[in-house]
Motif scaffolding. Structure first.
Motif, PDB file in Angstrom:
ATOM      1  N   GLU A 264      46.749  37.757  39.152  1.00 17.17           N
ATOM      2  CA  GLU A 264      47.022  38.863  40.059  1.00 17.17           C
ATOM      3  C   GLU A 264      47.205  40.138  39.246  1.00 17.17           C
ATOM      4  O   GLU A 264      47.664  40.103  38.101  1.00 17.17           O
ATOM      5  CB  GLU A 264      48.278  38.565  40.885  1.00 17.17           C
ATOM      6  CG  GLU A 264      48.120  37.358  41.792  1.00 17.17           C
ATOM      7  CD  GLU A 264      49.360  37.120  42.654  1.00 17.17           C
ATOM      8  OE1 GLU A 264      50.341  37.876  42.484  1.00 17.17           O
ATOM      9  OE2 GLU A 264      49.328  36.192  43.471  1.00 17.17           O
TER      10      GLU A 264
ATOM     11  N   ALA B 134      38.674  46.260  38.319  1.00 18.18           N
ATOM     12  CA  ALA B 134      39.298  45.602  39.471  1.00 18.18           C
ATOM     13  C   ALA B 134      39.792  46.595  40.517  1.00 18.18           C
ATOM     14  O   ALA B 134      40.299  46.186  41.562  1.00 18.18           O
ATOM     15  CB  ALA B 134      40.469  44.740  39.006  1.00 18.18           C
TER      16      ALA B 134
ATOM     17  N   ARG C  32      36.949  40.266  42.456  1.00 17.55           N
ATOM     18  CA  ARG C  32      38.240  39.967  43.070  1.00 17.55           C
ATOM     19  C   ARG C  32      38.065  39.186  44.364  1.00 17.55           C
ATOM     20  O   ARG C  32      37.076  39.338  45.076  1.00 17.55           O
ATOM     21  CB  ARG C  32      39.009  41.261  43.360  1.00 17.55           C
ATOM     22  CG  ARG C  32      39.500  41.988  42.123  1.00 17.55           C
ATOM     23  CD  ARG C  32      40.235  43.252  42.480  1.00 17.55           C
ATOM     24  NE  ARG C  32      41.435  42.975  43.274  1.00 17.55           N
ATOM     25  CZ  ARG C  32      42.245  43.927  43.769  1.00 17.55           C
ATOM     26  NH1 ARG C  32      41.967  45.202  43.558  1.00 17.55           N
ATOM     27  NH2 ARG C  32      43.305  43.603  44.470  1.00 17.55           N
TER      28      ARG C  32
ATOM     29  N   ILE D 205      42.006  38.104  40.652  1.00 20.15           N
ATOM     30  CA  ILE D 205      40.732  38.119  39.943  1.00 20.15           C
ATOM     31  C   ILE D 205      40.134  36.721  39.989  1.00 20.15           C
ATOM     32  O   ILE D 205      40.725  35.764  39.491  1.00 20.15           O
ATOM     33  CB  ILE D 205      40.915  38.579  38.489  1.00 20.15           C
ATOM     34  CG1 ILE D 205      41.343  40.062  38.465  1.00 20.15           C
ATOM     35  CG2 ILE D 205      39.637  38.379  37.686  1.00 20.15           C
ATOM     36  CD1 ILE D 205      41.615  40.599  37.077  1.00 20.15           C
TER      37      ILE D 205
END
Length: 284
Positions: free
Chosen positions: A236, A281, A203, A208
């Motif tokens: 996003e 993430a 990230r 990402i």
């Protein structure tokens, strides 16, 4: 059942093992035996000779080599899980290995055996593929490096040549900013994955920046979810990630068997990819 008759040799070095294999094209390597022995008992494999590499010290161990981690092919799953070098340098491999079968299998089965067996339902080939691993083959002529993207050729078939033995695996370190997760769906802890997803996500600025996704049991070989990886760049967290993960099954050819049909595996690939990517993430 009782296996068909075969000869058995235990070489004292990798060079001797390669010589035994080069001299007999029907010989097979015996590592941990967790995949080969059932095939022998069911007479699905008829090797003329088993070349036991289980006691070759040069094929074992985990080594930190700066920009990558080198893992000997005979390193057991349990040793991979317990290695601080693996946990720090390539945590996705440690996470996935901890889900392999049960403790008894993890204490006997080896990383190299899992990769060389090349079963697309195995957990670790997709992980090494997602991490851009490099497999090192040893032979009488020396060592040859094979990128994971070129190693898995077809169902239970690899790029290893006659007379070659998988000696080890190089896993590049991805460095700070990366998150990792392995998600799989299976009937029992000991069963093969119906579908598995290995995700590495970096990230930057709340989105990402890069994603690597390996798919287990979605074709004749482990696969990268290339379409989803491309769609995830710049996405996003939220709807954009979910939409990108709907592309996870593009370009796959999942098998049909007693456990699942292709359309169900495609559904699982999309769902598990979303879960794995969001977990990697750092999103619930």
């Amino acid at each position: 059942m009782i296996p068909a008759q075969f000869d058995y040799v235990r070489p004292g070095s990798l060079a001797e093992a390669c010589a035994e294999l080069a001299a007999d094209e029907d010989a097979k390597v015996l590592a941990g035996g967790q995949s080969l022995l059932p095939l022998l008992r069911l007479r699905l494999a008829y090797p003329s000779k088993l070349v036991d590499v289980g006691r070759l010290p040069e094929l074992s161990g985990v080594h930190d080599r700066g920009d990558h981690v080198y893992i000997g092919a005979m390193t057991t799953h349990d040793e991979v899980i317990r290695s601080a070098v693996v946990t720090e340098g390539c945590p996705l491999l440690a996470l996935a290995t901890a889900t392999v079968a049960d403790p008894a299998v993890r204490h006997r089965g080896t990383l190299g055996g899992s990769l060389a067996h090349a079963d697309p339902a195995g957990d670790l080939p997709a992980v090494v593929l997602a991490l851009d691993g490099v497999l090192v083959a040893g032979s009488e002529e020396g060592e040859r490096e094979i990128p994971a993207a070129e190693f898995f050729v077809d169902y239970l078939e690899t790029a290893l040549r006659p007379g070659e033995v998988l000696a080890g695996v190089k896993i590049p370190k991805l460095g700070p900013g990366w998150g990792f997760h392995y998600e799989k769906f299976h009937r029992t802890a000991q069963a093969w994955a119906i579908v598995g997803v290995a995700a590495a996500v970096r990230r930057a600025d709340g989105a990402i920046a890069e994603a690597r996704i390996g798919l287990t049991n979605m074709g004749a070989t482990p696969l990268r979810a290339a379409a989803a990886e491309s769609a995830l760049r710049g996405a996003e967290l939220g709807d954009q990630v979910r939409q990108a993960c709907e592309m996870a099954d593009e370009g796959t050819s999942p098998p049909a068997d007693l456990h699942a049909q292709p359309d169900y595996r495609r559904h699982l690939a999309r769902v598990l990819t979303r879960r794995a990517v969001l977990a990697a993430a750092g999103s619930p």
